[in-house]
Design an enzyme around this catalytic site. Structure first.
Site, short mmCIF file in Angstrom:
data_model
loop_
_atom_site.label_atom_id
_atom_site.label_comp_id
_atom_site.label_asym_id
_atom_site.label_seq_id
_atom_site.Cartn_x
_atom_site.Cartn_y
_atom_site.Cartn_z
N ARG A 22 0.84 -1.20 0.00
CA ARG A 22 0.00 0.00 0.00
C ARG A 22 0.87 1.24 0.00
NH1 ARG A 22 -4.73 -1.44 4.25
NH2 ARG A 22 -5.22 -3.41 3.25
N SER A 113 -7.99 -1.10 0.89
CA SER A 113 -8.99 -1.37 1.92
C SER A 113 -9.72 -0.12 2.41
CB SER A 113 -8.31 -2.12 3.07
OG SER A 113 -9.26 -2.55 4.00
N HIS A 114 -9.52 0.20 3.67
CA HIS A 114 -10.25 1.30 4.31
C HIS A 114 -9.53 2.63 4.18
CE1 HIS A 114 -7.43 -0.81 6.75
NE2 HIS A 114 -7.22 0.31 7.42
N ASP A 278 -16.34 -1.52 4.31
CA ASP A 278 -15.21 -0.64 3.97
C ASP A 278 -14.94 -0.56 2.47
OD1 ASP A 278 -14.16 -3.18 3.63
OD2 ASP A 278 -12.15 -2.56 4.24
N ASP A 280 -13.03 -2.06 0.30
CA ASP A 280 -13.00 -3.26 -0.54
C ASP A 280 -13.97 -4.34 -0.06
OD1 ASP A 280 -11.46 -3.67 1.75
OD2 ASP A 280 -10.25 -5.21 0.79
N ASP A 282 -14.42 -6.02 2.84
CA ASP A 282 -14.15 -7.14 3.74
C ASP A 282 -14.41 -6.81 5.22
OD1 ASP A 282 -11.96 -5.50 3.97
OD2 ASP A 282 -10.45 -7.06 3.58
N ARG A 283 -14.57 -5.53 5.54
CA ARG A 283 -14.85 -5.17 6.95
C ARG A 283 -16.34 -4.95 7.17
NH1 ARG A 283 -10.13 -1.29 9.38
NH2 ARG A 283 -8.43 -2.67 8.80
N GLU A 364 -11.23 -10.48 13.64
CA GLU A 364 -10.27 -9.52 14.18
C GLU A 364 -11.03 -8.35 14.78
OE1 GLU A 364 -6.32 -9.20 12.14
OE2 GLU A 364 -7.62 -9.17 10.40
N SER A 366 -10.45 -5.42 14.27
CA SER A 366 -10.46 -4.33 13.30
C SER A 366 -11.65 -4.45 12.35
CB SER A 366 -9.15 -4.33 12.54
OG SER A 366 -8.91 -5.62 12.00
N LYS A 377 -11.74 -12.00 5.00
CA LYS A 377 -12.84 -11.57 5.84
C LYS A 377 -13.93 -11.03 4.92
CE LYS A 377 -10.45 -7.28 7.10
NZ LYS A 377 -9.01 -7.43 7.22
N ARG A 497 -0.77 1.29 17.58
CA ARG A 497 -2.10 0.87 18.03
C ARG A 497 -1.99 0.36 19.47
NH1 ARG A 497 -4.54 1.32 13.26
NH2 ARG A 497 -3.90 0.13 11.41
C1 G1P Z 1 -5.07 -3.55 9.95
C2 G1P Z 1 -5.83 -4.29 11.03
C3 G1P Z 1 -5.76 -5.78 10.78
C4 G1P Z 1 -6.27 -6.10 9.38
C5 G1P Z 1 -5.53 -5.27 8.36
C6 G1P Z 1 -6.11 -5.44 6.96
O1 G1P Z 1 -3.70 -3.94 9.98
O2 G1P Z 1 -5.35 -3.97 12.31
O3 G1P Z 1 -6.49 -6.45 11.77
O4 G1P Z 1 -6.10 -7.46 9.08
O5 G1P Z 1 -5.62 -3.88 8.69
O6 G1P Z 1 -7.46 -5.04 6.90
P1 G1P Z 1 -2.56 -3.07 10.73
O7 G1P Z 1 -2.62 -1.70 10.13
O8 G1P Z 1 -2.95 -3.04 12.16
O9 G1P Z 1 -1.29 -3.81 10.46
ZN ZN Z 2 -10.74 -3.95 3.67
#
Ligand code: G1P
Ligand code: ZN
Length: 544
Positions: A22, A113-114, A278, A280, A282-283, A364, A366, A377, A497
């Site tokens: 990313r 993703s998000h 989110d 993509d 998956d959340r 998770e 998250s 997910k 975090r």
């Molecule tokens: C974050 C979330 C983790 C999730 C990932 C992808 O990763 O904490 O649980 O699997 O996004 O969606 P992190 O940024 O904490 O490494």
């Molecule tokens: Zn995502």
């Protein structure tokens, strides 16, 4: 077809993180940057000539251009077939399903993703293997090595493909199929859940729902399934049109970012059920009238009630949660005598457990949960799970949650994120924590006495691979816990975090305000890590 080989030099920043590579769009737009990474993926694979590759993304800015480049590179590298979602769109769980269903060799999913999208925001790319799940660490490590030595990439000299027309196209030995992005996924969901029952409950007014697609990929999926198939009122799914910049928002389904939904769900006369997904898909975030369900509780409640869902009616084989996820699901597993695994953060660690049928459900903190139906997910799956559960139990979300807490106790939970922290400061915080570990056990603050303090290391029970340095855990004798780790998905500086969890089993105390209940642990966390002191900040950027 003519193919051309281009000489290139390595970029030194192509190490995949928690979920693929990313970076800012501008980074991906550098000459050869995307091409280097894609060629390195192909260079890390073996025996894929003539085989099938799935391709799709969350529709963010640069999705279409990237897909055209990858089509030409996959063609030049010898894939036999490409299956692409219409418009270049596939949600992450839908891509996982397509890989499995059509027995593809693998897939490339374009998503950050998000993270926000747009010319100045983020883009991402990840490779999924034939089980439909994210490539395991041994692959991403090999891929990273290849990005450091790459000297050329190959491109087929073919025209851009029309991504918007469903159909088939043959270019010499290569077959390209543009498929409906939603159909296969909708069919899979209909096999897992009792759609008739959910439909009846919606028609009878027992379920009145709102779904915030946050201008991201789940818009078309949710429209078709929730409104089209299950009969939710038109407009129940809002922000439903995917936009390249997600309408300027941050497509992360939590109360901080999905504020429109949060406002609706905490109003008088709120709908009975609210959810969001989110960038993509998956959340998920689950809400009821005036209640937010923490993702950790959601996973525990799913595990406790899995038998109410047709696909899991015969029982589940086990459960897993990522290490920082609350221990709520562990309590359910203990009561039901089910195996329960604690894995490092990231969905890739669930793949082996699911493939070996050691677990059926996993999740998770998250805002991610899923099952053995795919290897990612799955946001909409979680929403449908809850709808099916509400329809079966004929109870409100709040009643389901309270009943669960009464039986198992409540893991009061929150996560504090400090974003874009200077890398040296962030590493200093982690080193400072590490140095204290051996001295912490036995130390007390008020009611909290440290029982153990360690750095989490995971040995995969299927292939025995070891993943070390996966976050710092401080456990207290009353079952509470503080976890610290650095994000592997951020694109600017480091994100610290802090995960805070307090176990409450006194049934007269279950309804406490989580902020108040966790205040003392938040202070202890600061004493341990000194993030405020070292960064000069007064509070976290995001609390979820
Ligand atoms: C974050 C979330 C983790 C999730 C990932 C992808 O990763 O904490 O649980 O699997 O996004 O969606 P992190 O940024 O904490 O490494
Ligand atoms: Zn995502």
């Amino acid at each position: 077809m003519q193919t051309k080989t281009y000489n290139t030099t390595p970029y030194d920043d192509q190490k995949p993180g928690t979920s693929g590579l990313r970076k800012k769009v501008k980074v991906f737009q550098q000459p050869g940057y995307l091409e280097n990474f894609v060629q390195s993926i192909f260079n890390s694979l073996e025996d894929f000539q003539g085989k099938t590759l799935v391709l799709g993304g969350d529709g963010r800015y640069f999705n279409r251009q990237a897909i055209q480049i990858i089509i030409k590179m996959a063609a030049a590298n010898g894939f036999g077939e490409l299956i692409i979602g219409q418009g270049g769109l596939l949600s992450t769980p839908a891509a996982s399903n397509i890989i499995r269903k059509y027995q593809a060799f693998g897939g490339i999913v374009l998503s950050a993703s998000h993270n926000p999208g747009g010319p100045d925001e983020d883009f991402g790319i990840k490779y999924n293997v034939s089980n439909g799940g994210p490539a395991p660490e041994k692959f991403t490590d090999a891929l990273y090595l290849n990005t450091k030595t790459i000297s050329s990439y190959q491109i087929a000299e073919i025209d851009d493909v029309d991504l918007d027309c469903v159909g088939e196209l043959n270019i010499n030995h290569l077959k390209i199929r543009i498929i409906d992005s939603v159909a296969d996924y909708a069919e899979l969901m209909a096999k897992i859940f009792d759609f008739d029952l959910i439909k009846q409950s919606i028609a009878a007014g027992l379920i009145n729902l709102r779904f915030d697609a946050m201008h991201a990929i789940t818009g078309p999926y949710a429209k078709q399934i929730l409104e089209g198939v299950l009969g939710a009122e038109t407009g129940s799914v809002f922000n439903a049109v995917p936009l390249e910049d997600f309408g300027g928002g941050h497509p992360d389904p939590n109360m901080a970012h999905a504020h429109e939904l949060t406002k609706i769900m905490f109003a008088d006369n709120a709908p009975t059920f609210g959810a969001a997904s989110d960038g993509d898909g998956d959340r998920n975030m689950i809400m009821g009238a005036n209640i937010f369900v923490t993702p950790s509780d959601s996973l525990a409640i799913m595990a406790a009630n899995a038998r109410s869902i047709p696909a899991y009616a015969k029982g589940i084989s086990g459960v897993a949660r990522s290490m920082p996820t609350s221990q709520a699901v562990d309590r359910v597993a203990a009561a039901l005598n089910l195996p329960c695994y604690e894995t490092p953060t990231g969905w890739k660690f669930f793949g082996n457990l699911l493939d070996a049928n050691k677990i059926t459900l996993c999740g998770e903190e998250s805002f991610g949960s899923g099952s053995n139906h795919v290897r990612e997910k799955d946001g909409l799956w979680a929403v449908l799970f809850w709808l099916n559960l509400i329809a079966r139990k004929r109870q409100s979300v709040a009643d389901i949650v309270h009943e669960h807490w009464q039986k198992y106790g409540r893991d009061i939970y929150c996560r504090h994120d400090y974003e874009a922290v200077d890398l040296d400061i962030a590493n200093g915080i982690v080193d400072h924590l590490r140095r204290q570990l051996s001295r912490l056990p036995g130390k007390s603050w008020g009611d909290y006495t440290v029982k153990y303090a360690d750095e989490f290391s995971y040995t995969d029970p299927v292939d025995n691979s070891v993943s070390a340095n996966q976050g710092i855990r401080v456990g207290f004798s009353n079952g509470s816990r503080i976890v610290f780790r650095l994000s592997g998905t951020g694109t600017v500086g480091a994100t610290l975090r802090i995960y805070i969890e307090k176990y409450e089993k006194d049934i007269t105390q279950l309804d406490q305000d989580s902020g108040q209940a966790l205040a003392e642990l938040v202070e202890i966390a600061e004493l341990l890590c000194e993030v405020k002191k070292r960064t000069g900040r007064t509070e976290p950027d995001v609390v979820t």
